[in-house]
Write a protein that holds these residues in place. Structure first.
Motif, PDB file in Angstrom:
ATOM      1  N   LEU A 351       0.446  -0.938   0.207  1.00 43.76           N
ATOM      2  CA  LEU A 351       0.451   0.111   0.075  1.00 43.76           C
ATOM      3  C   LEU A 351       1.047   0.821   0.509  1.00 43.76           C
ATOM      4  CD1 LEU A 351      -2.378  -1.014   2.757  1.00 43.76           C
ATOM      5  CD2 LEU A 351      -2.725  -1.053   0.234  1.00 43.76           C
ATOM      6  N   VAL A 352       0.067   2.378  -0.563  1.00 40.85           N
ATOM      7  CA  VAL A 352       1.385   3.143  -0.977  1.00 40.85           C
ATOM      8  C   VAL A 352       0.174   4.700  -0.766  1.00 40.85           C
ATOM      9  CG1 VAL A 352       3.430   2.753  -2.842  1.00 40.85           C
ATOM     10  CG2 VAL A 352       1.870   2.990  -3.851  1.00 40.85           C
ATOM     11  N   ALA A 353       1.023   5.963  -1.121  1.00 41.85           N
ATOM     12  CA  ALA A 353       0.089   6.852  -0.133  1.00 41.85           C
ATOM     13  C   ALA A 353      -0.102   7.706  -2.236  1.00 41.85           C
ATOM     14  CB  ALA A 353       0.068   8.418   0.475  1.00 41.85           C
ATOM     15  N   ASP A 354      -0.979   7.544  -2.142  1.00 40.05           N
ATOM     16  CA  ASP A 354      -0.742   9.120  -4.128  1.00 40.05           C
ATOM     17  C   ASP A 354      -0.845  10.206  -4.217  1.00 40.05           C
ATOM     18  OD1 ASP A 354      -1.386   6.557  -4.975  1.00 40.05           O
ATOM     19  OD2 ASP A 354      -3.256   6.904  -6.418  1.00 40.05           O
ATOM     20  N   GLY A 355       0.000  10.469  -2.895  1.00 42.49           N
ATOM     21  CA  GLY A 355       0.293  12.355  -2.507  1.00 42.49           C
ATOM     22  C   GLY A 355      -0.350  12.693  -0.833  1.00 42.49           C
ATOM     23  N   ASP A 356      -0.374  14.065  -0.853  1.00 46.45           N
ATOM     24  CA  ASP A 356      -1.089  13.614   0.722  1.00 46.45           C
ATOM     25  C   ASP A 356      -2.037  14.596   0.539  1.00 46.45           C
ATOM     26  OD1 ASP A 356      -0.236  15.430   3.499  1.00 46.45           O
ATOM     27  OD2 ASP A 356       0.910  16.785   2.162  1.00 46.45           O
ATOM     28  N   PHE A 357      -2.685  14.517   1.822  1.00 44.32           N
ATOM     29  CA  PHE A 357      -4.072  14.562   2.023  1.00 44.32           C
ATOM     30  C   PHE A 357      -4.892  16.005   1.747  1.00 44.32           C
ATOM     31  CE2 PHE A 357      -2.199  12.877   6.061  1.00 44.32           C
ATOM     32  CZ  PHE A 357      -2.812  11.894   6.693  1.00 44.32           C
ATOM     33  N   ALA A 358      -6.232  15.909   1.533  1.00 45.85           N
ATOM     34  CA  ALA A 358      -6.197  17.454   0.633  1.00 45.85           C
ATOM     35  C   ALA A 358      -6.618  18.465   1.184  1.00 45.85           C
ATOM     36  CB  ALA A 358      -7.989  16.499  -0.126  1.00 45.85           C
ATOM     37  N   ASP A 359      -6.934  18.008   2.572  1.00 48.46           N
ATOM     38  CA  ASP A 359      -6.910  19.309   3.585  1.00 48.46           C
ATOM     39  C   ASP A 359      -5.953  18.911   5.115  1.00 48.46           C
ATOM     40  OD1 ASP A 359      -9.842  20.018   3.008  1.00 48.46           O
ATOM     41  OD2 ASP A 359     -10.939  18.444   3.607  1.00 48.46           O
ATOM     42  N   ALA A 360      -5.837  20.497   5.183  1.00 44.05           N
ATOM     43  CA  ALA A 360      -5.082  19.921   6.047  1.00 44.05           C
ATOM     44  C   ALA A 360      -5.588  19.187   7.936  1.00 44.05           C
ATOM     45  CB  ALA A 360      -4.312  21.403   7.086  1.00 44.05           C
ATOM     46  N   VAL A 361      -3.931  17.920   8.310  1.00 41.33           N
ATOM     47  CA  VAL A 361      -4.485  17.555   9.475  1.00 41.33           C
ATOM     48  C   VAL A 361      -4.423  18.724  11.019  1.00 41.33           C
ATOM     49  CG1 VAL A 361      -3.949  15.796   8.269  1.00 41.33           C
ATOM     50  CG2 VAL A 361      -2.060  17.107   9.707  1.00 41.33           C
ATOM     51  N   GLY A 362      -5.107  17.831  11.084  1.00 39.86           N
ATOM     52  CA  GLY A 362      -5.053  18.513  13.128  1.00 39.86           C
ATOM     53  C   GLY A 362      -6.488  19.668  13.380  1.00 39.86           C
ATOM     54  N   PRO A 363      -6.070  20.104  14.108  1.00 43.17           N
ATOM     55  CA  PRO A 363      -6.995  21.287  14.756  1.00 43.17           C
ATOM     56  C   PRO A 363      -6.717  22.592  13.719  1.00 43.17           C
ATOM     57  CG  PRO A 363      -5.313  21.113  16.501  1.00 43.17           C
ATOM     58  CD  PRO A 363      -5.186  20.015  15.184  1.00 43.17           C
ATOM     59  N   SER A 364      -7.846  23.535  14.176  1.00 40.25           N
ATOM     60  CA  SER A 364      -8.096  24.143  12.763  1.00 40.25           C
ATOM     61  C   SER A 364      -7.170  25.707  13.755  1.00 40.25           C
ATOM     62  CB  SER A 364      -9.338  25.085  12.600  1.00 40.25           C
ATOM     63  OG  SER A 364     -10.256  23.956  12.396  1.00 40.25           O
ATOM     64  N   PHE A 365      -6.366  26.675  12.529  1.00 39.49           N
ATOM     65  CA  PHE A 365      -6.364  27.089  12.937  1.00 39.49           C
ATOM     66  C   PHE A 365      -6.336  28.433  11.898  1.00 39.49           C
ATOM     67  CE2 PHE A 365      -3.441  24.034   9.525  1.00 39.49           C
ATOM     68  CZ  PHE A 365      -3.654  25.591   8.536  1.00 39.49           C
ATOM     69  N   TRP A 366      -5.334  29.183  12.262  1.00 40.30           N
ATOM     70  CA  TRP A 366      -6.222  31.470  11.334  1.00 40.30           C
ATOM     71  C   TRP A 366      -6.504  31.165  10.136  1.00 40.30           C
ATOM     72  CZ3 TRP A 366      -1.408  29.903  14.212  1.00 40.30           C
ATOM     73  CH2 TRP A 366      -0.137  29.951  12.642  1.00 40.30           C
ATOM     74  N   GLU A 367      -5.668  30.128   8.908  1.00 39.32           N
ATOM     75  CA  GLU A 367      -6.050  30.681   7.870  1.00 39.32           C
ATOM     76  C   GLU A 367      -7.112  28.626   7.143  1.00 39.32           C
ATOM     77  OE1 GLU A 367      -2.610  30.514   6.634  1.00 39.32           O
ATOM     78  OE2 GLU A 367      -2.193  32.159   6.492  1.00 39.32           O
ATOM     79  N   LEU A 368      -7.263  28.324   9.171  1.00 36.69           N
ATOM     80  CA  LEU A 368      -8.304  27.413   8.475  1.00 36.69           C
ATOM     81  C   LEU A 368      -9.289  27.189   9.363  1.00 36.69           C
ATOM     82  CD1 LEU A 368      -8.815  24.434   6.338  1.00 36.69           C
ATOM     83  CD2 LEU A 368      -7.664  23.026   8.263  1.00 36.69           C
ATOM     84  N   ALA A 369      -9.765  28.528   9.412  1.00 38.99           N
ATOM     85  CA  ALA A 369     -11.227  28.114  10.390  1.00 38.99           C
ATOM     86  C   ALA A 369     -12.508  27.796  10.440  1.00 38.99           C
ATOM     87  CB  ALA A 369     -11.579  29.380  11.022  1.00 38.99           C
TER      88      ALA A 369
END
Ligand code: FES
Length: 369
Positions: A351-369
């Motif tokens: 199994l391999v990843a086809d790239g990064d997550f589409a959204d930022a992981v973890g808690p929201s931050f100022w640019e991802l509220a």
């Protein structure tokens, strides 16, 4: 406890009256037994002790010497403040120094503590020495008066304050004023410097990218068991099984803990027919799906999978995510679904990843509220 004898009657207590011996107020104490007739109003005003002049009060040379000492102390304070700033930039975080009693300690923290301590010490010493040797030491007694002073008194207070300002020698000795201002002004710098400098570098896009998006030797990274570090074949993932996963090569990165904190993944094999989201199905393989394990509330690892309900539970504040509906939040304080990792199988069946997550992981931050 025995009854008091007439001589010991509290109503006729021995009272200690302080009185002055002369007009200048040199004073002593005397024990008097005058009974209740003696009231505090009858106490004599002890006055002030005789004023003793200091060298500097009548000897300009001595005053100049004191001024020089104060200036030296403020100067030393400035020097140590500058040394603090130099140490902050010059001494590496990993440098150590061996001290007699404490043994091996961090050189940076030691230097910062010592220089800052000496800097404020010399400000204090300078101020005390100034007050003791140059400022007026005449005691001033203010009589009690009605709450609002009459105009004459108020004017005299203003004059007293002006005189006091004059007696600090600030106007007559500008060097004192300048060095004190310099010492206090410079002393504020380390406080701001620590506050801003210790916040670390700007995060740039670190919050939005993970190791899954960076290829390893030109190839997509494999999904590796955590903590065994072995690659996972699609055939290893039986229906209902759960794997805790990290990207291949994570331990060889510069900051492995930071990378792990962002790229931890949970891999689950679901019955494909139960998956409600087409996108979720497309990003997985035959019901095998991978999601970020970092809770979108405040970042705890979401590690509790309920096989019967297909719910993923965060142990910190009980946010619950539905794995059959693209990890949508169905309970708790988290506000965003867990981001999905698109996976596929490489030439060797891993199994391999086809790239990064589409959204930022973890808690929201100022640019991802
Ligand atoms: S960190 Fe997961 S619910 Fe709070």
């Amino acid at each position: 406890m025995t009854d008091p004898t007439p001589q010991e009657d509290p109503a006729v207590t021995n009272q200690v009256a302080r009185h002055s011996n002369d007009a200048h107020g040199s004073h002593g104490t005397a024990v008097a037994s005058h009974g209740a007739a003696d009231t505090p109003e009858n106490f004599e005003n002890p006055g002030l002790p005789p004023h003793i002049h200091r060298h500097g009060d009548h000897d300009e040379k001595a005053a100049k010497r004191s001024e020089l000492q104060v200036v030296t102390m403020f100067g030393l304070s400035m020097l140590f403040t500058l040394l603090f700033i130099v140490s902050y930039f010059a001494i590496g975080q990993d440098a150590t120094v061996t001290l007699p009693l404490s043994g091996k300690v961090g050189a940076s923290h030691t230097a910062l503590g010592v220089t800052l301590g000496l800097s404020i010490l010399f400000i204090g010493l300078g101020a005390i020495h100034w007050a003791k040797t140059l400022m007026s030491d005449e005691e001033v007694v203010e009589e009690r008066h009605p709450l609002r002073s009459d105009d004459e008194t108020r004017a005299s207070v203003v004059k007293t304050l002006a005189d006091a300002a004059e007696s600090t020698h600030l106007t007559r000795r500008p060097l004192l004023k300048m060095t004190m201002g310099g010492a206090l002004g410079l002393f504020a710098l380390p406080l701001g410097l620590q506050l801003l400098g210790s916040m670390g570098p700007m995060p740039r896009n670190d919050l939005e990218v993970t190791l899954w998006g960076k290829k390893l030797n030109g190839k997509n990274r494999r999904l590796m068991r955590d903590p065994a570090g072995t690659a996972i074949r699609l055939s290893d993932v039986t229906l209902g099984s759960v794997f805790h996963v990290l990207p291949e090569g994570v331990n060889e990165t510069e900051h492995p803990l930071n990378e792990k904190a962002k790229s931890s993944v949970i891999l689950v094999s679901l019955d494909e027919n139960k998956i409600k989201s087409q996108k979720q199905r497309d990003w997985g393989i035959g019901g095998v799906v991978a999601y970020s394990k970092i809770c979108t509330h405040v970042g705890c690892p979401v590690g509790l999978y309920e096989q019967q309900t297909h719910h993923l539970l965060c142990p910190c504040h009980q946010s619950t995510f539905d794995m059959t509906e693209d990890c949508k939040v169905i309970f708790g304080p988290a506000k965003r679904p867990l981001p999905q990792l698109k996976i596929s199988v490489d030439d060797e069946g891993y199994l391999v990843a086809d790239g990064d997550f589409a959204d930022a992981v973890g808690p929201s931050f100022w640019e991802l509220a």
